[in-house]
Every structure is written in structure tokens, then in C-alpha cells.
Design a protein around this motif. Sequence first.
Motif, short mmCIF file in Angstrom:
data_model
loop_
_atom_site.label_atom_id
_atom_site.label_comp_id
_atom_site.label_asym_id
_atom_site.label_seq_id
_atom_site.Cartn_x
_atom_site.Cartn_y
_atom_site.Cartn_z
N MET A 71 0.94 -1.27 0.08
CA MET A 71 0.02 0.15 -0.09
C MET A 71 0.81 1.28 0.02
O MET A 71 0.58 2.35 -0.44
CB MET A 71 -1.05 0.13 1.18
N VAL A 72 1.99 1.10 0.67
CA VAL A 72 2.81 2.25 0.87
C VAL A 72 4.35 1.85 0.81
O VAL A 72 4.45 0.65 1.13
CB VAL A 72 2.62 3.14 2.19
N PRO A 73 5.31 2.54 0.21
CA PRO A 73 6.64 2.17 0.46
C PRO A 73 7.21 1.87 1.86
O PRO A 73 6.72 2.27 2.86
CB PRO A 73 7.55 3.23 -0.25
N PHE A 74 8.24 1.07 2.00
CA PHE A 74 8.85 0.61 3.16
C PHE A 74 9.06 1.84 4.17
O PHE A 74 9.58 2.78 3.54
CB PHE A 74 9.98 -0.18 2.94
N LYS A 75 8.48 1.66 5.46
CA LYS A 75 8.64 2.60 6.39
C LYS A 75 8.12 3.99 5.98
O LYS A 75 8.52 4.94 6.48
CB LYS A 75 9.97 2.70 6.89
N THR A 76 7.05 4.00 5.37
CA THR A 76 6.28 5.38 5.04
C THR A 76 5.00 5.49 6.16
O THR A 76 4.14 4.63 5.64
CB THR A 76 5.75 5.40 3.66
N CYS A 77 5.17 6.20 6.85
CA CYS A 77 4.20 5.99 8.11
C CYS A 77 3.96 7.40 8.83
O CYS A 77 4.59 8.39 8.70
CB CYS A 77 4.65 5.04 9.16
N THR A 78 3.01 7.56 9.35
CA THR A 78 2.61 8.67 10.34
C THR A 78 3.23 8.58 11.70
O THR A 78 3.28 9.67 12.35
CB THR A 78 1.11 8.71 10.53
N TYR A 79 3.66 7.47 12.01
CA TYR A 79 4.17 7.25 13.53
C TYR A 79 5.80 6.73 13.05
O TYR A 79 6.05 6.19 12.22
CB TYR A 79 3.54 6.20 14.35
N ASP A 80 6.47 6.65 14.37
CA ASP A 80 7.67 6.03 14.33
C ASP A 80 7.93 5.47 15.69
O ASP A 80 8.48 5.63 16.59
CB ASP A 80 8.89 7.24 14.21
N CYS A 81 6.90 4.37 15.91
CA CYS A 81 6.72 3.63 17.12
C CYS A 81 8.05 2.99 17.53
O CYS A 81 8.68 2.41 16.84
CB CYS A 81 5.64 2.87 16.88
N ILE A 82 8.08 3.09 18.96
CA ILE A 82 9.35 2.55 19.50
C ILE A 82 9.34 0.94 19.50
O ILE A 82 10.51 0.38 19.54
CB ILE A 82 9.49 2.94 20.88
N TYR A 83 8.18 0.34 19.24
CA TYR A 83 8.15 -1.27 19.34
C TYR A 83 8.02 -1.70 17.84
O TYR A 83 8.00 -2.84 17.71
CB TYR A 83 6.98 -1.70 20.02
N CYS A 84 8.16 -0.91 16.57
CA CYS A 84 8.08 -1.44 15.44
C CYS A 84 9.06 -2.34 15.07
O CYS A 84 10.20 -2.02 15.15
CB CYS A 84 8.03 -0.11 14.44
N GLN A 85 8.54 -3.59 14.61
CA GLN A 85 9.56 -4.56 14.08
C GLN A 85 10.32 -4.40 12.97
O GLN A 85 11.36 -4.86 12.48
CB GLN A 85 8.46 -5.87 13.99
N LEU A 86 9.87 -3.20 12.28
CA LEU A 86 10.57 -2.91 10.89
C LEU A 86 11.74 -1.75 11.25
O LEU A 86 12.46 -1.38 10.21
CB LEU A 86 9.57 -2.39 10.26
N GLY A 87 11.94 -1.43 12.40
CA GLY A 87 12.92 -0.33 12.62
C GLY A 87 12.19 1.14 12.47
O GLY A 87 10.99 1.47 12.50
N ARG A 88 12.93 1.89 12.44
CA ARG A 88 12.89 3.26 12.41
C ARG A 88 12.02 3.97 11.06
O ARG A 88 12.32 3.43 10.12
CB ARG A 88 13.98 4.27 12.79
N THR A 89 11.16 4.75 11.10
CA THR A 89 10.30 5.30 10.16
C THR A 89 11.48 6.08 9.30
O THR A 89 12.07 6.96 9.97
CB THR A 89 9.08 6.03 10.52
N THR A 90 11.41 5.92 8.09
CA THR A 90 12.35 6.71 7.17
C THR A 90 11.48 7.83 6.51
O THR A 90 12.17 8.62 5.92
CB THR A 90 12.97 5.64 6.04
N ASN A 91 10.34 7.79 6.53
CA ASN A 91 9.55 8.63 5.70
C ASN A 91 8.23 8.86 6.79
O ASN A 91 7.17 8.43 6.42
CB ASN A 91 8.86 8.31 4.49
N LYS A 92 8.35 9.94 7.54
CA LYS A 92 7.19 10.12 8.60
C LYS A 92 6.73 11.12 7.69
O LYS A 92 7.07 12.27 7.50
CB LYS A 92 7.60 10.56 9.85
N THR A 93 5.15 10.89 7.53
CA THR A 93 4.30 11.89 6.82
C THR A 93 2.83 11.66 7.16
O THR A 93 2.35 10.80 7.78
CB THR A 93 4.48 11.60 5.21
N THR A 94 2.08 12.99 6.74
CA THR A 94 0.62 12.59 6.86
C THR A 94 0.19 12.89 5.31
O THR A 94 -0.99 13.01 5.26
CB THR A 94 0.11 13.50 7.76
#
Length: 176
Positions: free
Chosen positions: A1-24
Motif C-alpha cells: 500500500m505504501v513504500p517501506f517505512k512510510t508512516c505517520t508514526y515512528d513507534c518505539i516497538y516497530c518490528q521494521l525499525g525506524r520510520t524513514t518517511n514520516k508523513t501525513t
Amino acid sequence: MVPFKTCTYDCIYCQLGRTTNKTTLLGEYVPVDGVLGELSDKLKEEPRPDFVGLAGSGEPTLHVRLGEIVAGVKALTDVPVAVLTNGSLLWKPEVQAGLAQADLVMPSLDAGTPSSFARVNRPHADITFEQMVDGLLTFSHAFEGNVWLEVFILAGITDRRLEVERIAAIVDKLRI
């Protein structure tokens, strides 16, 4: 649905690691035809799924044509459609409209206060705790399908009795 780690959050528990594209910013991150084509091929395989899950390695409600994808899935199969979301954008009318035809929406709620929300979810600057909670409330009462809430309790962070009670107070107001 979206590219890897394109998210509105950068959750401390995310199994995928840090968000590289934090966006709304809502956008057509991947082609609708591509999503539906891959799904069509997958549906030819056995076993038949219990749900077609729309999720990804980021936040699926960032896809501006989410409603078209849900409708396209429903045109391909009678398997129920589930959307896994962090719930951060449920306050947006266009996101609510995109989810309207889904059978199941699974938002997350990881905190009971603005400070724990900031610590756990590390949201985009445009998203407030109050806005997120209001979106959950509004969406859960308006949505005609099922809402299953995912709650993460994090040891040493949100597992304190008062924090759990605050989360529970929010949950009590939802239609889930």
C-alpha cells in the motif's frame, strides 16, 4: 500500500525499525492496478484466506485511493476485507470514506495520555493525541463494519496501572 517505512508514526516497538518517511501526506504511493493484479494472482492459490488484509510496511491509510483498492478487492472476491491501521488518520473524512466498504478495520491504541503517546508512537508533528482519540471515537461509531482494536502494553512504559486505566477509559467509549 505504501513504500517501506512510510508512516505517520515512528513507534518505539516497530518490528521494521525506524520510520524513514514520516508523513501525513496522502498519495498514490503504489499503483492501484498493481495491488489488485498481485492480489488476483494470489487468490488463485490455495488455501483460501479468511481475510484479505490491507496493511504493509507503513500506514495503509496514507494511500489516497484506499477506497478504490477496497472496492477492487471486493470486485475480485467475496473474502472479507480487513485493513490494519495505526488509527492516526481516522479523523480525516477522506480516510473514513476510503475505509467505508471494508468489512473489518483494526486500529491501534498504544497510550492513554499525550505524553505516553509522544513517547511510544512518536507521531508526525501534525498529529495530536486528542485528534487521534477523536478520530477513533468518531470512526468506531460511524463505521458499519467491525472494528477490532489492537492495544500494545509496553513493559516499563504503558504497563502502569494508571496508564492502563486511561487506555481502558478510551476503549470504553469506542464501538468495538
